[in-house]
Design an enzyme around this catalytic site. Structure first.
Site, PDB file in Angstrom:
ATOM      1  N   LEU A 161      74.478 -15.078  83.225  1.00  0.00           N
ATOM      2  CA  LEU A 161      73.530 -14.345  83.536  1.00  0.00           C
ATOM      3  C   LEU A 161      72.342 -14.310  82.402  1.00  0.00           C
ATOM      4  CD1 LEU A 161      74.895 -10.755  84.886  1.00  0.00           C
ATOM      5  CD2 LEU A 161      73.518 -12.594  86.043  1.00  0.00           C
ATOM      6  N   ASP A 162      71.298 -14.409  82.569  1.00  0.00           N
ATOM      7  CA  ASP A 162      70.006 -14.608  81.691  1.00  0.00           C
ATOM      8  C   ASP A 162      70.367 -13.220  81.048  1.00  0.00           C
ATOM      9  OD1 ASP A 162      69.343 -16.858  82.789  1.00  0.00           O
ATOM     10  OD2 ASP A 162      67.869 -15.972  84.214  1.00  0.00           O
ATOM     11  N   ALA A 163      69.815 -13.246  79.539  1.00  0.00           N
ATOM     12  CA  ALA A 163      69.673 -12.096  78.742  1.00  0.00           C
ATOM     13  C   ALA A 163      68.992 -11.054  79.246  1.00  0.00           C
ATOM     14  CB  ALA A 163      68.996 -12.439  77.458  1.00  0.00           C
ATOM     15  N   ARG A 202      67.944 -18.951  87.045  1.00  0.00           N
ATOM     16  CA  ARG A 202      66.867 -17.966  87.541  1.00  0.00           C
ATOM     17  C   ARG A 202      66.723 -17.966  89.020  1.00  0.00           C
ATOM     18  NH1 ARG A 202      65.335 -15.568  83.025  1.00  0.00           N
ATOM     19  NH2 ARG A 202      63.396 -14.912  83.785  1.00  0.00           N
TER      20      ARG A 202
END
Length: 181
Positions: free
Chosen positions: A41-43, A141
């Site tokens: 998961l992205d930050a 994303r």
């Protein structure tokens, strides 16, 4: 026997054990050795990250060929039209590919949702809406790009589930350890 960690990743945490300048990493939360994330998961996204000590299980969770659905709670700017929702369900063009069809539904704001730090920006004259979006792929994303492609930028993104695993009853930064067969 394989072991699986269900981790509720807070905003700002990166999905690796090696810290990078300005970011908190998984090692700040999980001290058990030998575990690796099955996907990322992205930050700036929150929610479920699965970690395992079994390479075969890691592949089954993260490889799109196994079609394990990932379910997200998405707060978007504005109120999506029926046309936008249908586009999400059919698949949308994102960069140089067309996403697979998704399951997309409007939902009420989750009642047991924790506050995000920092908070999502608030605009007095622009409403926000919550969607539940399930996809079977996981390109970089992707959910953010999908909602933007239909005209509704993502403000907050929480992965609630991967397959049958969820973050229900797991506080941000908390995790549960499961033994699998």
């Amino acid at each position: 026997m394989s072991r699986l960690i269900l981790f509720n990743k807070p905003y700002g945490v990166i999905c690796q054990f090696t810290a990078e300048l300005g970011h908190v990493s998984l090692k700040n939360y999980i001290s058990l050795p030998g575990f690796y994330p099955a996907g990322r998961l992205d930050a700036d996204s929150e929610g479920l990250v699965l970690l395992t000590d079994d390479g075969d299980l890691q592949n089954k969770i993260s490889n799109p060929k196994y079609k394990l659905p990932k379910t997200y709670w998405v707060q978007v700017e504005g109120v999506p039209t029926q046309t936008a929702m249908k586009k999400l369900c059919r698949g949308v063009t994102v960069k140089n590919y067309i996403t697979l069809p998704a399951k997309a539904n409007l939902m009420n704001e989750p009642t047991d949702l924790w506050p995000r730090i920092p908070p999502v920006r608030f605009r007095k004259h622009i409403p926000t809406t919550w969607l539940q979006l399930s996809i079977n792929e996981g390109k970089n994303r992707q959910v953010r790009r999908m909602t933007a492609a239909v005209g509704y930028p993502t403000l907050r993104l929480i992965r609630f589930a991967i397959g049958d695993y969820t973050i229900a009853d797991i506080a941000p930064g908390g995790w549960h350890l499961l033994n699998t067969t």
